[in-house]
Write a protein that holds these residues in place. Structure first.
Motif, mmCIF file in Angstrom:
data_model
loop_
_atom_site.group_PDB
_atom_site.id
_atom_site.type_symbol
_atom_site.label_atom_id
_atom_site.label_comp_id
_atom_site.label_asym_id
_atom_site.label_seq_id
_atom_site.Cartn_x
_atom_site.Cartn_y
_atom_site.Cartn_z
ATOM 1 N N MET A 166 50.362 5.988 97.601
ATOM 2 C CA MET A 166 50.906 6.403 98.893
ATOM 3 C C MET A 166 52.199 7.188 98.706
ATOM 4 S SD MET A 166 50.045 3.007 101.175
ATOM 5 C CE MET A 166 50.324 3.788 102.787
ATOM 6 N N ALA A 167 53.043 6.734 97.785
ATOM 7 C CA ALA A 167 54.307 7.432 97.543
ATOM 8 C C ALA A 167 54.068 8.853 97.039
ATOM 9 C CB ALA A 167 55.140 6.643 96.535
ATOM 10 N N LEU A 168 53.060 9.035 96.212
ATOM 11 C CA LEU A 168 52.765 10.367 95.685
ATOM 12 C C LEU A 168 52.292 11.316 96.782
ATOM 13 C CD1 LEU A 168 51.046 9.347 92.348
ATOM 14 C CD2 LEU A 168 53.188 10.633 92.568
ATOM 15 N N VAL A 169 51.587 10.781 97.772
ATOM 16 C CA VAL A 169 51.204 11.618 98.915
ATOM 17 C C VAL A 169 52.447 11.989 99.723
ATOM 18 C CG1 VAL A 169 49.876 11.714 101.053
ATOM 19 C CG2 VAL A 169 48.875 10.677 99.012
ATOM 20 N N ALA A 170 53.324 11.024 99.949
ATOM 21 C CA ALA A 170 54.573 11.313 100.664
ATOM 22 C C ALA A 170 55.377 12.394 99.954
ATOM 23 C CB ALA A 170 55.408 10.040 100.804
ATOM 24 N N VAL A 182 43.108 14.538 95.998
ATOM 25 C CA VAL A 182 43.043 13.280 96.731
ATOM 26 C C VAL A 182 43.012 12.090 95.769
ATOM 27 C CG1 VAL A 182 41.771 11.939 98.451
ATOM 28 C CG2 VAL A 182 41.796 14.445 98.581
ATOM 29 N N LEU A 183 43.821 11.098 96.060
ATOM 30 C CA LEU A 183 43.808 9.832 95.334
ATOM 31 C C LEU A 183 42.769 8.937 95.995
ATOM 32 C CD1 LEU A 183 47.640 9.678 95.080
ATOM 33 C CD2 LEU A 183 46.148 9.546 93.080
ATOM 34 N N VAL A 184 41.651 8.749 95.305
ATOM 35 C CA VAL A 184 40.518 8.047 95.903
ATOM 36 C C VAL A 184 39.676 7.438 94.785
ATOM 37 C CG1 VAL A 184 39.164 10.188 95.996
ATOM 38 C CG2 VAL A 184 38.554 8.296 97.482
ATOM 39 N N ALA A 185 39.187 6.224 95.008
ATOM 40 C CA ALA A 185 38.337 5.574 94.016
ATOM 41 C C ALA A 185 36.937 6.174 94.040
ATOM 42 C CB ALA A 185 38.265 4.071 94.282
ATOM 43 N N ARG A 186 36.256 6.115 92.913
ATOM 44 C CA ARG A 186 34.923 6.715 92.797
ATOM 45 C C ARG A 186 33.929 6.172 93.823
ATOM 46 N NH1 ARG A 186 34.545 6.401 87.778
ATOM 47 N NH2 ARG A 186 34.834 8.574 87.206
ATOM 48 N N PRO A 187 33.899 4.854 94.105
ATOM 49 C CA PRO A 187 32.913 4.357 95.075
ATOM 50 C C PRO A 187 33.055 4.964 96.470
ATOM 51 C CG PRO A 187 33.759 2.547 93.758
ATOM 52 C CD PRO A 187 34.606 3.738 93.433
ATOM 53 N N THR A 188 34.243 5.406 96.820
ATOM 54 C CA THR A 188 34.445 6.024 98.133
ATOM 55 C C THR A 188 33.622 7.292 98.283
ATOM 56 O OG1 THR A 188 36.672 5.102 98.320
ATOM 57 C CG2 THR A 188 36.191 7.015 99.683
ATOM 58 N N MET A 189 33.324 7.938 97.174
ATOM 59 C CA MET A 189 32.631 9.226 97.233
ATOM 60 C C MET A 189 31.107 9.082 97.298
ATOM 61 S SD MET A 189 35.243 11.000 97.475
ATOM 62 C CE MET A 189 34.300 12.507 97.718
ATOM 63 N N HIS A 234 43.270 9.191 90.410
ATOM 64 C CA HIS A 234 43.453 7.740 90.543
ATOM 65 C C HIS A 234 44.800 7.341 89.951
ATOM 66 C CE1 HIS A 234 42.492 3.505 90.862
ATOM 67 N NE2 HIS A 234 42.807 3.352 89.593
ATOM 68 N N ARG A 235 45.427 6.343 90.550
ATOM 69 C CA ARG A 235 46.588 5.651 90.000
ATOM 70 C C ARG A 235 46.374 4.163 90.229
ATOM 71 N NH1 ARG A 235 47.027 10.114 88.614
ATOM 72 N NH2 ARG A 235 48.858 11.456 88.393
ATOM 73 N N PRO A 236 46.815 3.298 89.309
ATOM 74 C CA PRO A 236 46.498 1.877 89.441
ATOM 75 C C PRO A 236 47.213 1.167 90.579
ATOM 76 C CG PRO A 236 47.906 2.271 87.530
ATOM 77 C CD PRO A 236 47.478 3.608 88.032
ATOM 78 N N SER A 237 48.363 1.659 90.989
ATOM 79 C CA SER A 237 49.133 1.019 92.054
ATOM 80 C C SER A 237 48.862 1.717 93.382
ATOM 81 C CB SER A 237 50.632 1.083 91.735
ATOM 82 O OG SER A 237 51.417 0.851 92.887
ATOM 83 N N LEU A 238 48.392 0.958 94.359
ATOM 84 C CA LEU A 238 48.134 1.526 95.681
ATOM 85 C C LEU A 238 49.430 2.003 96.326
ATOM 86 C CD1 LEU A 238 46.174 2.158 97.928
ATOM 87 C CD2 LEU A 238 46.194 -0.246 98.590
ATOM 88 N N ALA A 239 50.503 1.248 96.151
ATOM 89 C CA ALA A 239 51.796 1.677 96.692
ATOM 90 C C ALA A 239 52.221 3.019 96.095
ATOM 91 C CB ALA A 239 52.856 0.607 96.413
#
Length: 258
Positions: free
Chosen positions: A185-189, A154-161, A177-182
């Motif tokens: 999302m593309a990596l999940v797709a 899962v691509l998720v920031a540490r504070p979410t956990m 983590h990846r720096p670009s939110l876009a």
């Protein structure tokens, strides 16, 4: 119309990449935006002008919402609107890294009908039009078939956990983590990761293109509460974003604290 718009977005994204690559990230001039909104570089502005010239010349009746332009009410009166982040991952660009993207979308009546996420330094172009499936460099892509939270990538920031965000003990996710939110999302797709979660308010220009690409790749895309995302709002933010294949999406909604 979505297919024709997608062709236009692809053309514009490639031109944007040429503009951005003309700047050397670490030496590009930059300054801080007001109110702690982060840095902006001369490359961000140059890409914005490239996109504006190509897209608005081709579709002068479309509205315009870009991170690098002053927003106004005119777009709220148009049926279709371009939603643009010239460079998503500006800090990555400034470091000379490759994980930054152009995020370009068309929104019609609140829903994204066409979107492109282009990473020129990686030669990756993700694209989708409503009803046409999603592709990476013209090859079809699809989300993973993960169903369980435990062990999910899962691509998720540490504070979410933090415990406060979960009902009971936070699940044992493999966090990335990846720096670009876009790009996340593309990596999940693409199926490289199983899900993307952000609980923070999300700017529309960061997630609009990814929303249609992920949906066309088979993901369920919602805000953090499970409600469908709506775009071209008067205040262009959504209450977070949750992207995963439907069974895993349901599992997240059952575990996240409302």
């Amino acid at each position: 119309m979505p297919a024709q718009d997608l062709s236009l977005l692809i053309h514009a994204a490639r031109a944007a990449g040429q503009t951005a690559l003309a700047f050397a990230g670490p030496t590009a001039r930059f300054w801080e935006k007001p109110d702690g909104a982060g840095p902006v570089t001369e490359a961000d502005l140059a890409v914005n002008e490239t996109l504006k010239r190509i897209l608005r010349d081709a579709r002068p009746d479309y509205g315009w919402l870009s991170e690098e332009d002053v927003d106004g009410p005119a777009r709220l009166t148009t049926r279709r609107t371009f939603v643009i982040d010239p460079i998503d991952g500006t800090r990555s660009f400034m470091k000379g890294d490759a994980a930054w993207a152009h995020s370009i979308a068309v929104v019609e009546d609140g829903r994204v009908t066409a979107g492109v996420i282009h990473l020129p330094m990686m030669d990756k172009l993700y694209a989708a039009a409503q009803g046409g499936g999603a592709v990476l460099n013209d090859a079809p892509i699809h989300v993973s078939d993960a169903r369980q939270l435990s062990g999910a990538e899962v691509l998720v920031a540490r504070p979410t956990m933090l415990d406060k965000n979960w009902i009971g003990t936070p699940p044992k996710l493999n966090r990335h983590h990846r720096p670009s939110l876009a790009y996340r999302m593309a990596l999940v797709a693409q199926g490289r990761f199983d899900a993307m979660v952000t609980l923070r308010a999300s700017w529309e220009w960061d997630i609009a293109a990814g929303a249609v690409i992920c949906a066309e790749a088979g993901a369920r895309v919602s805000d953090r509460f499970g409600d469908p995302l709506r775009f071209n709002g008067a205040h262009p933010q959504t209450p977070g974003a949750l992207v995963a294949a439907p069974p895993l999406h349901d599992a997240f909604l059952g575990a996240l604290r409302p």
